[in-house]
Design an enzyme around this catalytic site. Structure first.
Site, PDB file in Angstrom:
ATOM      1  N   GLU A  80      -9.879  -1.194   5.271  1.00 50.57           N
ATOM      2  CA  GLU A  80     -10.522  -0.890   6.551  1.00 50.57           C
ATOM      3  C   GLU A  80     -11.819  -1.701   6.685  1.00 50.57           C
ATOM      4  O   GLU A  80     -12.319  -2.233   5.685  1.00 50.57           O
ATOM      5  CB  GLU A  80     -10.844   0.610   6.622  1.00 50.57           C
ATOM      6  CG  GLU A  80      -9.627   1.528   6.516  1.00 50.57           C
ATOM      7  CD  GLU A  80      -8.796   1.622   7.807  1.00 50.57           C
ATOM      8  OE1 GLU A  80      -8.737   0.637   8.563  1.00 50.57           O
ATOM      9  OE2 GLU A  80      -8.202   2.687   8.033  1.00 50.57           O
ATOM     10  N   HIS A 130      -7.800  -4.213  10.109  1.00 49.96           N
ATOM     11  CA  HIS A 130      -7.483  -3.998   8.698  1.00 49.96           C
ATOM     12  C   HIS A 130      -6.224  -4.761   8.295  1.00 49.96           C
ATOM     13  O   HIS A 130      -5.332  -4.990   9.104  1.00 49.96           O
ATOM     14  CB  HIS A 130      -7.395  -2.504   8.346  1.00 49.96           C
ATOM     15  CG  HIS A 130      -6.199  -1.773   8.868  1.00 49.96           C
ATOM     16  ND1 HIS A 130      -6.247  -0.450   9.264  1.00 49.96           N
ATOM     17  CD2 HIS A 130      -4.904  -2.136   9.068  1.00 49.96           C
ATOM     18  CE1 HIS A 130      -5.042  -0.060   9.650  1.00 49.96           C
ATOM     19  NE2 HIS A 130      -4.207  -1.057   9.544  1.00 49.96           N
ATOM     20  N   ASN A 133      -8.130  -2.307  14.308  1.00 49.90           N
ATOM     21  CA  ASN A 133      -9.510  -2.516  13.845  1.00 49.90           C
ATOM     22  C   ASN A 133      -9.624  -3.697  12.885  1.00 49.90           C
ATOM     23  O   ASN A 133     -10.659  -3.899  12.268  1.00 49.90           O
ATOM     24  CB  ASN A 133     -10.066  -1.241  13.202  1.00 49.90           C
ATOM     25  CG  ASN A 133      -9.283  -0.839  11.942  1.00 49.90           C
ATOM     26  OD1 ASN A 133      -8.415  -1.576  11.481  1.00 49.90           O
ATOM     27  ND2 ASN A 133      -9.600   0.320  11.383  1.00 49.90           N
ATOM     28  N   ASP A 168       0.826  -1.211   0.000  1.00 49.71           N
ATOM     29  CA  ASP A 168       0.000   0.000   0.000  1.00 49.71           C
ATOM     30  C   ASP A 168       0.862   1.264   0.000  1.00 49.71           C
ATOM     31  O   ASP A 168       2.087   1.183   0.088  1.00 49.71           O
ATOM     32  CB  ASP A 168      -0.983  -0.007   1.190  1.00 49.71           C
ATOM     33  CG  ASP A 168      -0.355  -0.497   2.497  1.00 49.71           C
ATOM     34  OD1 ASP A 168       0.881  -0.502   2.595  1.00 49.71           O
ATOM     35  OD2 ASP A 168      -1.103  -0.859   3.417  1.00 49.71           O
TER      36      ASP A 168
HETATM   37  C1  F6R Z   1       1.149  -1.233   6.345  1.00 46.72           C
HETATM   38  C2  F6R Z   1      -0.183  -1.806   6.397  1.00 46.72           C
HETATM   39  C3  F6R Z   1      -0.980  -1.817   7.651  1.00 46.72           C
HETATM   40  C4  F6R Z   1      -0.172  -2.186   8.904  1.00 46.72           C
HETATM   41  C5  F6R Z   1      -1.048  -2.129  10.146  1.00 46.72           C
HETATM   42  C6  F6R Z   1      -0.266  -2.434  11.402  1.00 46.72           C
HETATM   43  O1  F6R Z   1       1.719  -1.378   5.057  1.00 46.72           O
HETATM   44  O2  F6R Z   1      -0.645  -2.255   5.416  1.00 46.72           O
HETATM   45  O3  F6R Z   1      -2.046  -2.724   7.512  1.00 46.72           O
HETATM   46  O4  F6R Z   1       0.358  -3.473   8.731  1.00 46.72           O
HETATM   47  O5  F6R Z   1      -1.637  -0.871  10.250  1.00 46.72           O
HETATM   48  O6  F6R Z   1       0.713  -1.458  11.577  1.00 46.72           O
HETATM   49  P1  F6R Z   1       1.805  -1.587  12.730  1.00 46.72           P
HETATM   50  O7  F6R Z   1       2.650  -2.762  12.360  1.00 46.72           O
HETATM   51  O8  F6R Z   1       2.580  -0.305  12.655  1.00 46.72           O
HETATM   52  O9  F6R Z   1       1.075  -1.786  13.996  1.00 46.72           O
END
Ligand code: F6R
Length: 262
Positions: free
Chosen positions: A143, A138, A136, A67
Site C-alpha cells: 500500500e 498498490h 491507490n 500475496d
Molecule cells: C492481487 C494483488 C492486487 C491487485 C489489485 C488490483 O494479488 O496483488 O495488487 O492486483 O488490487 O485488483 P483488481 O485486478 O481486482 O482490480
C-alpha cells in the site's frame, strides 16, 4: 518502461499471454510470479487455452503467488490460494510440487516470509511477474507508504483496498485487515514485470505509475526503475497518460529499427 495501449481488456490479456508464451519458448522452466484479482483473469484464461491446444506446456513451469490474505485457510473461497487453483492451476498441466504460495495461517509469520524469499531465490528468481494495480497505486498488497525496497512481510490493508475488495465477500466486515505480500524489493528482482490495468478507475494510478515521480506514495512508480517492465492498459486505463500518442507510435514501430538501418 514499455507502455502498450490496446483497444480493449481482451487485447491486453492476449498480449500478456503472448509475451509469457514467448518467454517460455526461450526457457521451458519459466518461474512465474502471479497476482490475483479481476484483472489477470483473462490472461489465465488465454494461457489455459494455449495449454489445452498443446501450444504451451506447463509441466516445468514454477509458480509463486504474489500475496495472500492473513487469517484465511487455503480452501476459503476468497483466499488467493483458492482463486489460483480455481481460475488457473486446475485447468493446466502445472505440477503441484511446482506451486508455491504464501500461507494465510502460518505458525510463524516472519519465518514463513523469510523462507518464501529463500524459495524464490532457490529457483533462480522470478522470470516473469504478473501484476495488477490498485486504485491507490498498490502493487501486490504494498500500500502507499510501503518501502520501495521492502521484502515479503505482513501489511495492513488500507480502508480503500478493503472497500474495493469487499465485492468479493458477502459483507465488507469479512474482508481481512491484514495480508502477506511480496515486497516491492522482491517484485523488483523479477527479470521481467508485466503490469495490467483496465478501466477508467485505474487511469490515475497508471498516470502516477508511468509518468509521476518515483515515490513510496505511489508504490507502482518504483517500476520506473526496473529495466524490463511492460505496462499493458486499455484506452480507459491509459486515458490520463500525457505521452500516450508516443507510446502508441513506439509500439506500432516496434521491430522496425533493423529495417531502418538497412
Ligand atoms: C492481487 C494483488 C492486487 C491487485 C489489485 C488490483 O494479488 O496483488 O495488487 O492486483 O488490487 O485488483 P483488481 O485486478 O481486482 O482490480
Amino acid at each position: 518502461m514499455e507502455v502498450i495501449i490496446t483497444s480493449s481488456y481482451g487485447k491486453i490479456c492476449e498480449e500478456a499471454a503472448h509475451i509469457i508464451h514467448q518467454e517460455w519458448q526461450k526457457k521451458n522452466n519459466l518461474v512465474l510470479g502471479l497476482a490475483t484479482g479481476e484483472t489477470p483473469l483473462g490472461v489465465y484464461k488465454e494461457l489455459t487455452g494455449m495449454n489445452q491446444r498443446n501450444e504451451f506446456d506447463f509441466s516445468d513451469i514454477v509458480a509463486f503467488s504474489l500475496d495472500e490474505y492473513l487469517g484465511l485457510e487455503e480452501d476459503h473461497p476468497q483466499s488467493f490460494a483458492y482463486y489460483m487453483t480455481e481460475n488457473f492451476f486446475k485447468h493446466i498441466n502445472i505440477k503441484t510440487k511446482n506451486i508455491f504460495r504464501l500461507e494465510g495461517r502460518p505458525s510463524d509469520i516472519e519465518a514463513h516470509c523469510q523462507k518464501y524469499e529463500e524459495k524464490i531465490k532457490s529457483y533462480g528468481g522470478i522470470d516473469v511477474q504478473i501484476l495488477g494495480i490498485g486504485r491507490n497505486g498498490h502493487i501486490g498488497f504494498n500500500e502507499p507508504g510501503s518501502s520501495l525496497s521492502s521484502r515479503t512481510r505482513v501489511k495492513t490493508l488500507t480502508e480503500e483496498t478493503i472497500r474495493d475488495n469487499a465485492r468479493f465477500f458477502t459483507d465488507e466486515r469479512e474482508v481481512p485487515r491484514f495480508c502477506l505480500t511480496m515486497g516491492i524489493g522482491t517484485v523488483m528482482e523479477a527479470k521481467m514485470i508485466i503490469l495490467l490495468a483496465s478501466g477508467k478507475e485505474k487511469s490515475e494510478a497508471i498516470k502516477n505509475c508511468v509518468e509521476g515521480a518515483v515515490t513510496a506514495s505511489a508504490p507502482a512508480s518504483a517500476l520506473q526503475l526496473h529495466p524490463r517492465v511492460k505496462i499493458l492498459v486499455d484506452e480507459e486505463a491509459g486515458s490520463q497518460l500525457t505521452n500516450k500518442d508516443y507510446y502508441k507510435w513506439v509500439f506500432k514501430n516496434k521491430g522496425r529499427v533493423k529495417d531502418y538501418m538497412k
